[in-house]
Design a protein around this motif. Structure first.
Motif, mmCIF file in Angstrom:
data_model
loop_
_atom_site.group_PDB
_atom_site.id
_atom_site.type_symbol
_atom_site.label_atom_id
_atom_site.label_comp_id
_atom_site.label_asym_id
_atom_site.label_seq_id
_atom_site.Cartn_x
_atom_site.Cartn_y
_atom_site.Cartn_z
ATOM 1 N N ARG A 179 12.314 -38.423 -22.561
ATOM 2 C CA ARG A 179 12.431 -37.172 -21.831
ATOM 3 C C ARG A 179 12.507 -36.027 -22.853
ATOM 4 N N VAL A 180 11.848 -34.920 -22.528
ATOM 5 C CA VAL A 180 11.670 -33.848 -23.503
ATOM 6 C C VAL A 180 12.097 -32.519 -22.902
ATOM 7 N N ALA B 22 14.622 -28.768 -17.179
ATOM 8 C CA ALA B 22 13.331 -29.446 -17.078
ATOM 9 C C ALA B 22 13.270 -30.545 -18.128
ATOM 10 N N PHE B 23 13.200 -31.791 -17.689
ATOM 11 C CA PHE B 23 13.054 -32.931 -18.585
ATOM 12 C C PHE B 23 11.632 -33.457 -18.408
ATOM 13 N N LEU B 24 10.784 -33.130 -19.364
ATOM 14 C CA LEU B 24 9.375 -33.499 -19.255
ATOM 15 C C LEU B 24 9.180 -34.982 -19.534
ATOM 16 N N THR B 25 8.214 -35.565 -18.854
ATOM 17 C CA THR B 25 7.852 -36.960 -19.084
ATOM 18 C C THR B 25 6.971 -37.073 -20.324
ATOM 19 N N LYS B 26 6.673 -38.297 -20.694
ATOM 20 C CA LYS B 26 5.809 -38.553 -21.840
ATOM 21 C C LYS B 26 4.463 -37.855 -21.673
ATOM 22 N N GLU B 27 3.867 -37.948 -20.476
ATOM 23 C CA GLU B 27 2.561 -37.366 -20.236
ATOM 24 C C GLU B 27 2.627 -35.835 -20.281
ATOM 25 N N PHE C 117 14.168 -35.718 -26.679
ATOM 26 C CA PHE C 117 13.625 -34.898 -27.753
ATOM 27 C C PHE C 117 13.575 -33.444 -27.304
ATOM 28 N N ALA C 118 13.481 -32.551 -28.280
ATOM 29 C CA ALA C 118 13.233 -31.140 -28.012
ATOM 30 C C ALA C 118 11.967 -30.725 -28.736
ATOM 31 N N LEU C 119 11.119 -29.965 -28.064
ATOM 32 C CA LEU C 119 9.972 -29.316 -28.678
ATOM 33 C C LEU C 119 10.277 -27.829 -28.784
ATOM 34 N N GLY C 120 10.038 -27.268 -29.973
ATOM 35 C CA GLY C 120 10.342 -25.859 -30.199
ATOM 36 C C GLY C 120 9.087 -25.046 -30.447
#
Length: 314
Positions: free
Chosen positions: A32-33, A53-58, A82-85
């Motif tokens: 989850r991202v 918002a917890f994004l899926t792998k896709e 994970f976090a994307l910045g």
């Protein structure tokens, strides 16, 4: 615990240097991202509420190429987070994700989120901010690269090769009382009528207690006769830890430093209650440790609690 302290993750810091393991976690179906763009957190808007918002792998895969940094935050059970910045790119991000998502300042929506979600987003915000603001080595000026799953910045200079770690700025914050009154101050930029506890940053060579006494003296002229630890709070706006105290003043004599604050005064419980009812007195936001310090002092005596005056406060 204070707000932003309820993170559900185990950080697994001992595994961050294992790049193969971190990549395996990133590729897992359970991943989850969360997304941080500048100072804004990605939220999912429901009919009458918002949530993290917890994004899926896709979903995350479509954004990975745009991200300036990827950070492993930790895991909850078998679910890695994970976090994307990102710097900027808000329109591009929302365009790819769809209309049910929004980017908002965590400080304005934290009370609408479950405490665990608010804590996780605050952690992500702080570590992403540090990565994005430390692109160059402070020792030699060379470009730095992310290492250890986003928790280290490593200098690329062949003659330097230094490693740098996330910075946390220590601040002290204190509820000062004397008899049946507490001392509160305000900054000129705050909303009209808002007061809060005395606070300031720790200086080199100081103990926390020395910093409390100094800030009280510098800002209000008040001498303290006793200081006791209360609690602490992560404050990722952008990168502080608030260390809270309660203290007793030797007198109510004030000498307000107007270079430091707009006003400071003593308030009794009755004055606070009357001001809240009249609408001409405002407390700091309930997400802050400043609010909790005032609340705990207010509730320590009397026939009713602060929550009775503010039914929406948490």
């Amino acid at each position: 615990m204070n707000y932003f302290s309820h993170t559900p993750l185990y950080r697994f810091s001992e595994l961050r240097a294992d790049e193969e393991h971190i990549d395996k976690l990133w590729r897992s179906e359970q991943v989850r991202v969360v997304v941080v763009s500048d100072t804004l957190s990605l939220l999912l808007e429901q009919e009458d509420r918002v949530e993290a918002a917890f994004l899926t792998k896709e979903q995350a895969a479509a954004l990975e190429a745009l991200a300036q940094v990827r950070v492993y935050l930790g895991s909850e059970g078998d679910i890695p987070y994970f976090a994307l910045g990102f710097e900027g790119k808000q329109e591009e991000l929302l365009g790819q994700l769809g209309g049910e998502f929004s980017l908002q300042d965590l400080r304005t929506v934290a009370l609408e989120l479950p405490k665990e979600q608010a804590a996780l987003l605050s952690y992500a915000r702080a570590i992403v901010h540090w990565n994005l603001r430390h692109q160059y080595c402070p020792d030699c000026g060379s470009v730095m690269h992310s290492a250890e799953a986003g928790h280290v910045r490593k200098c690329s200079g062949a003659d330097c090769n230094r490693q740098h770690y996330p910075r946390t700025d220590t601040a002290v914050i204190v509820l000062i009382s004397e008899g049946d009154a507490c001392l509160l101050g305000r900054q000129a930029t705050w909303p009209q009528g808002q007061y809060a506890t005395i606070a300031g940053f720790l200086e080199p060579g100081e103990t926390l207690e020395q910093a409390v006494a100094r800030e009280a003296k510098e800002e209000t002229g008040v001498e303290l006769e006793s200081i006791a630890y209360h609690s602490s709070q992560p404050w990722p706006f952008p990168s502080s830890i608030m260390v809270g105290f309660s203290a007793v003043a030797s007198s109510r004599q004030l000498k307000v430093n107007h270079d430091e604050m707009d006003d400071a005064r003593w308030f009794t419980r009755n004055e606070i209650a009357a001001g809240l009812k009249a609408g001409d007195f405002r407390l700091p936001p309930p997400v802050s440790i400043a609010y909790r310090l005032i609340r705990d002092w207010f509730n320590s005596e009397g026939e009713y609690g602060l929550e009775d005056l503010l039914p929406s406060a948490r």
